[in-house]
Design an enzyme around this catalytic site. Structure first.
Site, PDB file in Angstrom:
ATOM      1  N   LYS A 252      16.929 -24.997  52.126  1.00 35.88           N
ATOM      2  CA  LYS A 252      18.086 -24.643  51.293  1.00 35.88           C
ATOM      3  C   LYS A 252      19.170 -25.720  51.331  1.00 35.88           C
ATOM      4  O   LYS A 252      19.896 -25.914  50.374  1.00 35.88           O
ATOM      5  CB  LYS A 252      18.692 -23.337  51.796  1.00 35.88           C
ATOM      6  CG  LYS A 252      18.164 -22.137  51.071  1.00 35.88           C
ATOM      7  CD  LYS A 252      19.014 -20.943  51.436  1.00 35.88           C
ATOM      8  CE  LYS A 252      18.339 -19.680  50.943  1.00 35.88           C
ATOM      9  NZ  LYS A 252      18.801 -18.506  51.638  1.00 35.88           N
ATOM     10  N   ARG A 253      19.261 -26.356  52.476  1.00 34.77           N
ATOM     11  CA  ARG A 253      20.243 -27.413  52.671  1.00 34.77           C
ATOM     12  C   ARG A 253      20.146 -28.484  51.575  1.00 34.77           C
ATOM     13  O   ARG A 253      21.100 -29.159  51.246  1.00 34.77           O
ATOM     14  CB  ARG A 253      19.903 -28.049  54.014  1.00 34.77           C
ATOM     15  CG  ARG A 253      20.950 -28.560  54.819  1.00 34.77           C
ATOM     16  CD  ARG A 253      20.547 -28.591  56.306  1.00 34.77           C
ATOM     17  NE  ARG A 253      19.151 -28.875  56.594  1.00 34.77           N
ATOM     18  CZ  ARG A 253      18.611 -30.085  56.561  1.00 34.77           C
ATOM     19  NH1 ARG A 253      19.330 -31.108  56.212  1.00 34.77           N
ATOM     20  NH2 ARG A 253      17.345 -30.241  56.870  1.00 34.77           N
TER      21      ARG A 253
END
Ligand code: GLU
Length: 474
Positions: A252-253
């Site tokens: 997700k980063r």
């Protein structure tokens, strides 16, 4: 018939086996795509199995998100979704078989005891691993404590190697001394991943197990279970991970990694499929291809052995190329279905597919395309900056001249271009000096395709109305 000839004539069956613990991300979708494509290319079957035995982390919503994403991408399945939680009695049945044949045993070690065991191993400088304390040969004198619910462990062979010829990575060999007696059934009776997967891949007659290479370490354990059960092995192909642009595992980063995000942002499923296919696989220099071409070309030999890097810019570019190639009517339907939450009266503007033909080569997403299309259907809004820069009073006479010249012409692009030329000559202007004010008055934008094409599409009546409205404000 030998086992080999049986395999040769049997139909290819692959599967995708997600754990429903979140949305379907780009990495999972690519694994699913390769497994699906392998089956489709060989006229085989593709099975969808939901590995939901981790009850804490699994959710209905994740199952739905995975099904929706696969459906949107067009990764259709022939069987399933099959839920592992519906098959608990089958795992227990096979667990019994392993116990009866001496390949599995109940272990009563408590979690606290195991933590202590590992700490001691670490202190002694050895790799932490289960020490086989409840193996029948070691536990003859042990009395099973009544207050501990046991887990079932696999009795892994102590010696020898496990080797397989991976369809992507080539021959991989692991020594049994590296493997410990892993858990087959948890205390609550659910199977662990490494056990459920073997029972299922066997029961579902899968011929090829294509999955992410984060499972390479699990495969030798699974092969040992296959052998203990006398099951024929499937072929294994482990697809390398997808990394972010910083070389770390994609998460997700790194921004948007959910398949549904791309649907919502106006990506075409075939473009996402094309991008994912190319992410770690190649067919010469081909970058843009259709679903059918991909199925014709796909093979596991050309899947890269090293990880691929996710590149959001290339994904957008791929989408733009697919939009450019897509049928205008199809794009018009997609734009009409999702006009960015606005109420649009489509009859009140130019023909939508003609407009799309003109605008689509600038768009990298359907949302972009919808935005540029909607300018022709909404009230024109011109920014103060643009007004001051381009809509100066000195251009008014030329605009009036041009507007009047349009009145009597036959409506077509060459005729409109002729009128523009006449006004340019009459007022000794360069093209942008007239085209910019026209673009602004018609669309509120400074960047549009060729102005004569835009005017033709807007149509005489709407064109004149917009010009008159604009002129009255000058
Ligand atoms: N449930 C596993 C996962 O999501 C599947 C691994 C496999 O394909 O064997 O990683």
């Amino acid at each position: 018939m030998t086992a080999l000839s049986a395999r040769l004539i049997s139909m290819i069956r692959t599967r995708f086996a997600p754990s429903p613990t979140g949305y379907l991300h780009i990495g999972g979708a690519r694994t699913a795509l390769y497994a699906w494509a392998y089956a489709r290319k060989h006229g085989g079957q593709f099975i969808l199995r939901v590995e939901d035995t981790d009850q804490e982390r699994s959710s209905e919503a994740s199952v739905q998100a995975i099904l929706d994403s696969m459906t949107w991408l067009g990764l259709d399945w022939d069987e399933g979704p099959i839920f592992q939680m519906d098959r608990l009695s089958r795992y227990r049945e096979i667990a019994e078989v392993l116990v009866d044949s001496g390949n599995a045993y109940w272990c009563y070690a408590t979690p606290e005891e195991l933590t202590k065991m590992r700490e001691e191993q670490r202190k002694m400088g050895v790799k932490p691993r289960y020490d086989g304390r409840w193996r029948p040969e070691n536990a003859a004198d042990l009395v099973p404590p009544e207050d501990v619910t046991p887990v079932l462990r696999f009795k892994n062979p102590d010696s020898g190697d496990v080797a397989w010829d991976d369809l992507v990575k080539g021959v991989i060999t692991v020594s049994n001394t590296e493997l410990d007696d892993f858990v087959l059934l948890r205390g609550d009776g659910t199977p662990t991943y490494n056990f459920g997967v073997v029972v299922d891949d066997h029961d579902m007659n899968l011929t090829h197990v294509i999955r992410g290479d984060d499972h390479v370490n699990n495969t030798p354990r699974q092969i040992n279970v296959y052998r203990a059960l006398g099951y024929e092995l499937p072929a294994f192909g482990h697809v390398p991970m997808i990394l972010g642009d910083d070389g770390e595992r994609l998460s997700k980063r790194h921004g948007a990694v959910s398949v549904m995000h791309y649907r919502d942002q106006g990506f075409l499923p075939d473009a996402v499929l094309n991008y994912l296919a190319r992410l770690g696989w190649s067919h010469g220099d081909d970058e843009i291809f259709s679903r059918d071409q991909f199925l014709e070309w796909f093979d596991l030999e050309h899947v890269n052995r090293s990880p691929a890097k996710f590149d959001a810019t290339k994904l957008s570019w791929t989408n733009g190329e697919h939009i450019n190639l897509a049928d205008d009517e199809l794009l018009a339907d997609l734009v009409r279905a999702n006009p960015g939450g606005q109420d649009i009266i489509w009859e009140d503007g130019p023909n939508l597919s003609d407009l799309i033909k003109l605008l689509k080569d600038r768009a990298t997403s359907l949302n972009d395309l919808a935005d540029s299309v909607l300018m022709f259907f909404r009230e024109v809004q011109i920014s103060q900056d643009d007004r001051l820069k381009f809509l100066t009073p000195d251009i008014k006479p030329a605009l009036i001249h041009f507007t009047e010249s349009l009145q009597g012409i036959e409506w077509g692009r060459p005729e409109i271009a002729g009128c523009i030329k006449m006004s340019l000559t009459e007022f000794q202007l360069k093209m942008p000096q007239l085209a910019m004010p026209l673009r602004l008055l018609l669309t509120g934008q400074t960047q549009t395709p060729a102005i004569d094409a835009i005017i033709e599409l807007v149509g005489r009546d709407r064109m004149l109305a917009r010009l008159h409205a604009g002129l009255s404000e000058l």
